[in-house]
Write a protein that holds these residues in place. Structure first.
Motif, PDB file in Angstrom:
ATOM      1  N   GLU A  39       0.820  -1.220   0.000  1.00 23.50           N
ATOM      2  CA  GLU A  39       0.000   0.000   0.000  1.00 23.50           C
ATOM      3  C   GLU A  39       0.847   1.260   0.000  1.00 23.50           C
ATOM      4  N   SER A  40       2.061   1.135   0.513  1.00 25.25           N
ATOM      5  CA  SER A  40       2.927   2.313   0.571  1.00 25.25           C
ATOM      6  C   SER A  40       3.448   2.693  -0.815  1.00 25.25           C
ATOM      7  N   CYS A  41       3.210   1.877  -1.815  1.00 24.06           N
ATOM      8  CA  CYS A  41       3.696   2.189  -3.162  1.00 24.06           C
ATOM      9  C   CYS A  41       2.679   3.019  -3.953  1.00 24.06           C
ATOM     10  N   ILE A  42       1.403   3.003  -3.507  1.00 20.67           N
ATOM     11  CA  ILE A  42       0.320   3.622  -4.291  1.00 20.67           C
ATOM     12  C   ILE A  42       0.618   5.059  -4.697  1.00 20.67           C
ATOM     13  N   ASP A  43       1.066   5.872  -3.719  1.00 17.31           N
ATOM     14  CA  ASP A  43       1.235   7.302  -3.973  1.00 17.31           C
ATOM     15  C   ASP A  43       2.111   7.585  -5.183  1.00 17.31           C
ATOM     16  N   CYS A  44       3.147   6.821  -5.370  1.00 20.59           N
ATOM     17  CA  CYS A  44       4.095   7.123  -6.441  1.00 20.59           C
ATOM     18  C   CYS A  44       3.991   6.166  -7.633  1.00 20.59           C
ATOM     19  N   HIS A  45       3.389   5.001  -7.464  1.00 17.21           N
ATOM     20  CA  HIS A  45       3.323   4.027  -8.574  1.00 17.21           C
ATOM     21  C   HIS A  45       1.901   3.512  -8.761  1.00 17.21           C
ATOM     22  N   LYS A  46       0.962   4.435  -8.915  1.00 16.98           N
ATOM     23  CA  LYS A  46      -0.447   4.046  -8.980  1.00 16.98           C
ATOM     24  C   LYS A  46      -0.730   3.107 -10.149  1.00 16.98           C
ATOM     25  N   CYS A 213       8.688  -9.510  -5.467  1.00 19.60           N
ATOM     26  CA  CYS A 213       9.444  -9.477  -6.720  1.00 19.60           C
ATOM     27  C   CYS A 213      10.538  -8.413  -6.708  1.00 19.60           C
ATOM     28  N   HIS A 214      10.335  -7.341  -5.940  1.00 24.82           N
ATOM     29  CA  HIS A 214      11.299  -6.227  -5.998  1.00 24.82           C
ATOM     30  C   HIS A 214      12.244  -6.187  -4.812  1.00 24.82           C
ATOM     31  N   GLY A 215      11.992  -7.030  -3.813  1.00 24.22           N
ATOM     32  CA  GLY A 215      12.831  -7.015  -2.622  1.00 24.22           C
ATOM     33  C   GLY A 215      12.365  -5.951  -1.649  1.00 24.22           C
ATOM     34  N   ALA A 219      13.520   1.396   2.634  1.00 20.01           N
ATOM     35  CA  ALA A 219      14.523   2.451   2.456  1.00 20.01           C
ATOM     36  C   ALA A 219      14.223   3.281   1.201  1.00 20.01           C
ATOM     37  N   HIS A 220      13.758   2.598   0.148  1.00 21.94           N
ATOM     38  CA  HIS A 220      13.376   3.268  -1.096  1.00 21.94           C
ATOM     39  C   HIS A 220      12.229   4.250  -0.838  1.00 21.94           C
ATOM     40  N   VAL A 221      11.208   3.779  -0.124  1.00 25.43           N
ATOM     41  CA  VAL A 221      10.049   4.628   0.170  1.00 25.43           C
ATOM     42  C   VAL A 221      10.482   5.835   1.002  1.00 25.43           C
ATOM     43  N   PHE A 223      13.392   7.229   1.345  1.00 22.12           N
ATOM     44  CA  PHE A 223      14.223   8.153   0.583  1.00 22.12           C
ATOM     45  C   PHE A 223      13.369   9.062  -0.299  1.00 22.12           C
ATOM     46  N   HIS A 224      12.430   8.456  -1.039  1.00 28.32           N
ATOM     47  CA  HIS A 224      11.667   9.258  -2.004  1.00 28.32           C
ATOM     48  C   HIS A 224      10.604  10.128  -1.345  1.00 28.32           C
ATOM     49  N   VAL A 225      10.135   9.727  -0.178  1.00 28.88           N
ATOM     50  CA  VAL A 225       9.220  10.601   0.556  1.00 28.88           C
ATOM     51  C   VAL A 225       9.982  11.847   1.001  1.00 28.88           C
ATOM     52  N   LYS A 226      11.212  11.659   1.446  1.00 30.62           N
ATOM     53  CA  LYS A 226      12.043  12.788   1.901  1.00 30.62           C
ATOM     54  C   LYS A 226      12.570  13.625   0.743  1.00 30.62           C
ATOM     55  N   ASP A 229      11.969  15.510  -5.133  1.00 32.81           N
ATOM     56  CA  ASP A 229      12.476  16.029  -6.406  1.00 32.81           C
ATOM     57  C   ASP A 229      13.396  15.054  -7.129  1.00 32.81           C
ATOM     58  N   VAL A 230      13.857  14.044  -6.420  1.00 33.73           N
ATOM     59  CA  VAL A 230      14.749  13.067  -7.066  1.00 33.73           C
ATOM     60  C   VAL A 230      13.914  12.109  -7.918  1.00 33.73           C
ATOM     61  N   LYS A 231      14.221  12.062  -9.195  1.00 34.67           N
ATOM     62  CA  LYS A 231      13.419  11.236 -10.104  1.00 34.67           C
ATOM     63  C   LYS A 231      14.133   9.946 -10.513  1.00 34.67           C
ATOM     64  N   VAL A 232      15.319   9.756  -9.959  1.00 30.60           N
ATOM     65  CA  VAL A 232      16.060   8.520 -10.236  1.00 30.60           C
ATOM     66  C   VAL A 232      15.888   7.582  -9.051  1.00 30.60           C
ATOM     67  N   ALA A 233      15.531   6.328  -9.343  1.00 33.62           N
ATOM     68  CA  ALA A 233      15.224   5.387  -8.268  1.00 33.62           C
ATOM     69  C   ALA A 233      16.413   5.173  -7.341  1.00 33.62           C
ATOM     70  N   ASN A 234      16.112   5.200  -6.045  1.00 37.08           N
ATOM     71  CA  ASN A 234      17.134   5.021  -5.022  1.00 37.08           C
ATOM     72  C   ASN A 234      16.799   3.787  -4.177  1.00 37.08           C
ATOM     73  N   THR A 237      16.514  -2.495  -6.328  1.00 39.21           N
ATOM     74  CA  THR A 237      17.163  -3.155  -7.460  1.00 39.21           C
ATOM     75  C   THR A 237      16.372  -2.878  -8.730  1.00 39.21           C
ATOM     76  N   SER A 238      17.075  -2.425  -9.771  1.00 43.87           N
ATOM     77  CA  SER A 238      16.390  -2.199 -11.035  1.00 43.87           C
ATOM     78  C   SER A 238      16.503  -3.445 -11.902  1.00 43.87           C
ATOM     79  N   TYR A 239      15.352  -3.922 -12.411  1.00 45.85           N
ATOM     80  CA  TYR A 239      15.395  -5.085 -13.312  1.00 45.85           C
ATOM     81  C   TYR A 239      16.209  -4.764 -14.565  1.00 45.85           C
TER      82      TYR A 239
HETATM   83  C1  HEC Z   1       7.554   8.790  -2.505  1.00 49.63           C
HETATM   84  C2  HEC Z   1       7.526   8.188  -3.818  1.00 49.63           C
HETATM   85  C3  HEC Z   1       7.817   6.721  -3.944  1.00 49.63           C
HETATM   86  C4  HEC Z   1       7.264   5.662  -3.230  1.00 49.63           C
HETATM   87  C5  HEC Z   1       6.294   5.730  -2.047  1.00 49.63           C
HETATM   88  C6  HEC Z   1       7.739   4.455  -3.860  1.00 49.63           C
HETATM   89  N1  HEC Z   1       8.552   4.754  -4.914  1.00 49.63           N
HETATM   90 FE1  HEC Z   1       9.394   3.451  -6.206  1.00 49.63          FE
HETATM   91  N2  HEC Z   1      10.190   4.972  -7.276  1.00 49.63           N
HETATM   92  C7  HEC Z   1      10.067   6.305  -6.966  1.00 49.63           C
HETATM   93  C8  HEC Z   1      10.788   7.111  -7.967  1.00 49.63           C
HETATM   94  C9  HEC Z   1      10.861   8.631  -7.990  1.00 49.63           C
HETATM   95  C10 HEC Z   1      11.354   6.198  -8.868  1.00 49.63           C
HETATM   96  C11 HEC Z   1      12.194   6.531 -10.103  1.00 49.63           C
HETATM   97  C12 HEC Z   1      11.309   6.942 -11.248  1.00 49.63           C
HETATM   98  C13 HEC Z   1      10.480   5.799 -11.725  1.00 49.63           C
HETATM   99  O1  HEC Z   1      11.032   4.803 -12.182  1.00 49.63           O
HETATM  100  O2  HEC Z   1       9.246   5.896 -11.594  1.00 49.63           O
HETATM  101  C14 HEC Z   1      10.952   4.866  -8.428  1.00 49.63           C
HETATM  102  C15 HEC Z   1      11.258   3.697  -9.092  1.00 49.63           C
HETATM  103  C16 HEC Z   1      10.884   2.417  -8.666  1.00 49.63           C
HETATM  104  C17 HEC Z   1      11.215   1.203  -9.362  1.00 49.63           C
HETATM  105  C18 HEC Z   1      11.941   1.085 -10.681  1.00 49.63           C
HETATM  106  C19 HEC Z   1      13.406   0.958 -10.436  1.00 49.63           C
HETATM  107  C20 HEC Z   1      14.177   0.951 -11.725  1.00 49.63           C
HETATM  108  O3  HEC Z   1      15.113   1.748 -11.838  1.00 49.63           O
HETATM  109  O4  HEC Z   1      13.853   0.139 -12.602  1.00 49.63           O
HETATM  110  C21 HEC Z   1      10.698   0.167  -8.631  1.00 49.63           C
HETATM  111  C22 HEC Z   1      10.803  -1.313  -8.952  1.00 49.63           C
HETATM  112  C23 HEC Z   1      10.032   0.754  -7.490  1.00 49.63           C
HETATM  113  N3  HEC Z   1      10.171   2.126  -7.537  1.00 49.63           N
HETATM  114  C24 HEC Z   1       9.366   0.021  -6.534  1.00 49.63           C
HETATM  115  C25 HEC Z   1       8.667   0.583  -5.486  1.00 49.63           C
HETATM  116  C26 HEC Z   1       7.930  -0.197  -4.525  1.00 49.63           C
HETATM  117  C27 HEC Z   1       7.833  -1.723  -4.512  1.00 49.63           C
HETATM  118  C28 HEC Z   1       7.352   0.678  -3.656  1.00 49.63           C
HETATM  119  C29 HEC Z   1       6.470   0.368  -2.463  1.00 49.63           C
HETATM  120  C30 HEC Z   1       7.016  -0.556  -1.478  1.00 49.63           C
HETATM  121  C31 HEC Z   1       7.751   2.009  -4.080  1.00 49.63           C
HETATM  122  N4  HEC Z   1       8.546   1.904  -5.162  1.00 49.63           N
HETATM  123  C32 HEC Z   1       7.371   3.179  -3.446  1.00 49.63           C
HETATM  124  C33 HEC Z   1       9.353   6.848  -5.913  1.00 49.63           C
HETATM  125  C34 HEC Z   1       8.634   6.124  -4.986  1.00 49.63           C
END
Ligand code: HEC
Ligand code: HEC
Ligand code: HEC
Ligand code: HEC
Ligand code: HEC
Ligand code: HEC
Ligand code: HEC
Length: 403
Positions: A39-46, A213-215, A219-221, A223-226, A229-234, A237-239
């Motif tokens: 559910e924590s992914c919805i906001d950014c990956h609807k 599937c994504h591990g 930490a990813h969530v 980072f991006h909540v904080k 403006d960062v548009k590169v995934a942090n 793991t990128s497939y």
């Molecule tokens: C606060 C925003 C935010 C949240 C919440 C978030 N993400 Fe992301 N995610 C991003 C951004 C920004 C990127 C980089 C741009 C993109 O690929 O959409 C990203 C990219 C990704 C990628 C692609 C990585 C790549 O480089 O191929 C995966 C997989 C991913 N997120 C999984 C998740 C999962 C699973 C969750 C929930 C547990 C999640 N994200 C929650 C912001 C978020």
């Protein structure tokens, strides 16, 4: 005075309640603090979330509440007959569903549907007994739109003692924790079958979720909540950064059968890991080796020339990992043609079908439907075994009459 008292009472109550809701809002994942939950992914990956929510992966296991369970209850075909004195009836009692055994018209035992496995071709269910789950003797099959014996179960007598162990959940769920008790050997290995597991229902994460599937992605969530403006995934793991074998292994983990040797729990697998550290197939991939159409898409595909000679085909070539297999068979023809431009069939083949039909029906001839050797089922009052039919992933040339 009275008014202020009431005011303060309400204030205290409000503060208390808001504290409560804050606490229960904080999601705690049974897998540990590295996990954030889907559910924590919805906001950014609807887009991905909405797709995945509807997928068979998300529903691979689910609580057996009304609406999740397929099949007729209390009406139409809801009775399975073992013999003239013994029958099993699917019944709804209040908000729960049961398989109830009757002998000579008297109820003998009743078991509640607790967890369902599957939604597409079949659905089997389990009930809790003590600290374990057991498979219900009758399952639902889409091909007959009705009830029949669960795979491997007898049709002449009811059987309630097949324990469904952690292994099933390792491909159909995202987590389940069990504890060994009363083991006969001192060795605590994953494989030892003589140990009895106690399953803790609170540790189940139903279905195959994002982080399966994504591990772990906490930490990813964070980072991006904080850092909106960062548009590169942090911290994920990128497939795209994985090689072909790693991509294949991430799917083969659950789509390469289950007859080989298990080395580690499937639950510990993360994208990028190597399947051979978890599971070892004992048969070699010769094109004559028989792999089952049920559950072994990976090894069947590995036997086809498309896979071997293209050096790039993987599961994602044809499937969106967030969606079900497409129901539109014609849509696959475009993918075939992306590698087979300039294709010429012989005159004999061209005579069997009009050109336009041929162009949209690649899959019908080259990935025909086949019966599973592993799964058969029996209908009520029938001695005959019915076949469980799936499309083969061994892309090839098949004689027309073998379809
Ligand atoms: C606060 C925003 C935010 C949240 C919440 C978030 N993400 Fe992301 N995610 C991003 C951004 C920004 C990127 C980089 C741009 C993109 O690929 O959409 C990203 C990219 C990704 C990628 C692609 C990585 C790549 O480089 O191929 C995966 C997989 C991913 N997120 C999984 C998740 C999962 C699973 C969750 C929930 C547990 C999640 N994200 C929650 C912001 C978020
Ligand atoms: C953790 C185990 C697991 C992993 C990993 C996994 N799958 Fe699955 N997959 C399943 C199970 C179990 C089902 C059957 C679900 C059901 O119908 O209840 C399934 C079903 C499917 C389906 C059919 C869905 C439908 O209804 O049409 C496709 C297609 C599929 N998987 C592709 C993939 C691909 C591609 C990957 C890798 C990116 C993958 N799977 C990774 C376990 C897994
Ligand atoms: C069955 C395994 C599986 C599940 C479940 C899954 N993903 Fe993915 N996801 C993948 C794979 C494989 C890719 C790489 C696809 C590609 O490269 O084309 C991917 C790609 C992504 C991407 C990158 C952009 C894109 O769409 O290619 C994001 C973001 C993402 N997933 C988020 C999620 C979220 C959020 C969930 C849960 C709602 C989820 N995934 C569930 C396997 C999965
Ligand atoms: C190695 C991974 C794996 C294990 C272990 C496994 N399954 Fe499956 N199961 C799958 C996959 C993949 C599919 C879907 C595709 C197929 O049939 O090939 C599936 C399909 C199913 C289906 C039909 C689902 C549908 O929607 O069509 C049911 C029911 C099911 N499994 C129940 C079980 C039970 C019960 C167990 C334990 C006795 C179990 N599975 C063990 C991988 C596994
Ligand atoms: C990624 C590229 C790719 C895709 C996608 C692909 N193929 Fe192939 N296919 C190949 C290659 C390469 C060969 C081997 C050609 C050769 O060696 O002459 C091949 C061989 C074949 C053969 C001959 C098999 C044999 O045993 O002689 C058939 C039939 C075939 N493909 C059908 C299909 C169909 C149908 C699809 C779609 C469902 C498809 N292919 C998708 C690359 C691909
Ligand atoms: C060349 C295209 C192609 C590739 C590559 C491919 N599939 Fe499929 N897959 C299909 C087709 C076509 C179907 C059948 C859809 C149908 O009949 O509704 C299918 C169906 C499935 C199903 C559902 C089974 C069923 O009968 O409902 C699963 C599970 C699946 N694929 C998993 C995988 C996995 C795992 C991989 C990688 C090892 C993979 N597929 C690679 C074309 C492909
Ligand atoms: C009516 C069944 C049928 C359909 C539909 C069909 N094929 Fe074939 N295909 C065959 C048969 C039979 C052969 C072997 C004899 C021949 O080459 O005509 C064959 C051969 C092939 C070969 C190997 C040719 C070679 O030179 O080695 C490829 C590749 C192929 N088909 C791809 C496709 C693709 C892609 C589609 C969809 C656009 C498709 N086929 C549709 C029946 C079919």
């Amino acid at each position: 005075m009275k008014k202020t008292c009431i005011f303060f009472a309400i204030l205290v109550l409000a503060v208390f309640l808001s504290n409560c809701t804050n606490k229960s809002d904080e999601y705690i994942d049974p897998r540990g603090t590295d996990y954030a939950g889907s559910e924590s992914c919805i906001d950014c990956h609807k887009t991905q979330y909405d797709m995945a929510l509807q997928s068979s992966h998300f529903k691979a296991t689910a609580p057996a509440i009304l609406g999740n369970v397929l099949g007729d209850f209390d009406k139409k075909d809801h009775v399975f007959i073992y013999d003239k004195n013994t029958k099993l009836v699917m019944e709804q009692r209040n908000d729960s569903l049961y398989q109830v055994l009757y002998k000579n018209g008297k109820e003998v035992e009743a078991h509640r549907f607790e967890i369902v496995f599957g939604t597409k071709h079949a659905q089997t269910s389990v009930y809790w007994r003590e600290n374990n789950t057991y498979e219900l003797p009758v399952s639902y099959y889409s091909s007959i739109k009705g009830w029949a014996t669960s795979p491997g179960f007898p049709a002449d007598k009811p059987y309630f003692d097949r324990m469904v162990m952690k292994d099933c959940y390792s491909c159909h769920a995202s987590n389940i924790s069990s504890r060994n008790v009363g083991q006969k050997s001192t060795e605590k290995t994953f494989m030892s079958m003589d140990v009895e597991d106690i399953i803790d229902p609170k540790t189940i994460v139903y279905g195959i979720d994002c982080e399966r599937c994504h591990g772990p992605a906490k930490a990813h969530v964070e980072f991006h909540v904080k850092n909106p403006d960062v548009k590169v995934a942090n911290s994920i793991t990128s497939y795209k950064s994985l090689n072909r074998e790693q991509k294949l292994d991430a799917c083969a983990l659950c789509h390469a059968g289950n007859d080989g040797m298990k080395l580690k729990s499937r639950f510990d697998f993360k994208p990028g890991n190597s399947l051979s550290d978890f599971y070892r197939e004992t048969r070699s991939i010769t094109d004559t080796a028989k792999f089952d159409v049920h559950g072994n898409q990976f090894r069947l595909m590995s036997q086809s020339k498309c896979f071997i000679n293209s050096e790039k085909m993987d599961c994602i070539t044809c499937h969106n990992p967030h969606e079900n297999a497409s129901k539109n068979i014609a849509s696959y023809s475009k993918i075939c043609m992306s590698c087979h431009q300039g294709l010429k069939h012989t005159e004999t083949t061209l005579k069997t079908m009009s050109g336009s039909l041929l162009a949209t029906n690649c899959v019908e001839c080259h990935m025909p439907k086949k019966s599973s050797g592993a799964i058969k089922f029996q209908l009520s009052n029938s001695k005959q075994l019915s076949n469980y039919i799936l499309r083969t992933h061994k892309i090839g040339i098949y004689p027309a009459n073998q379809k």
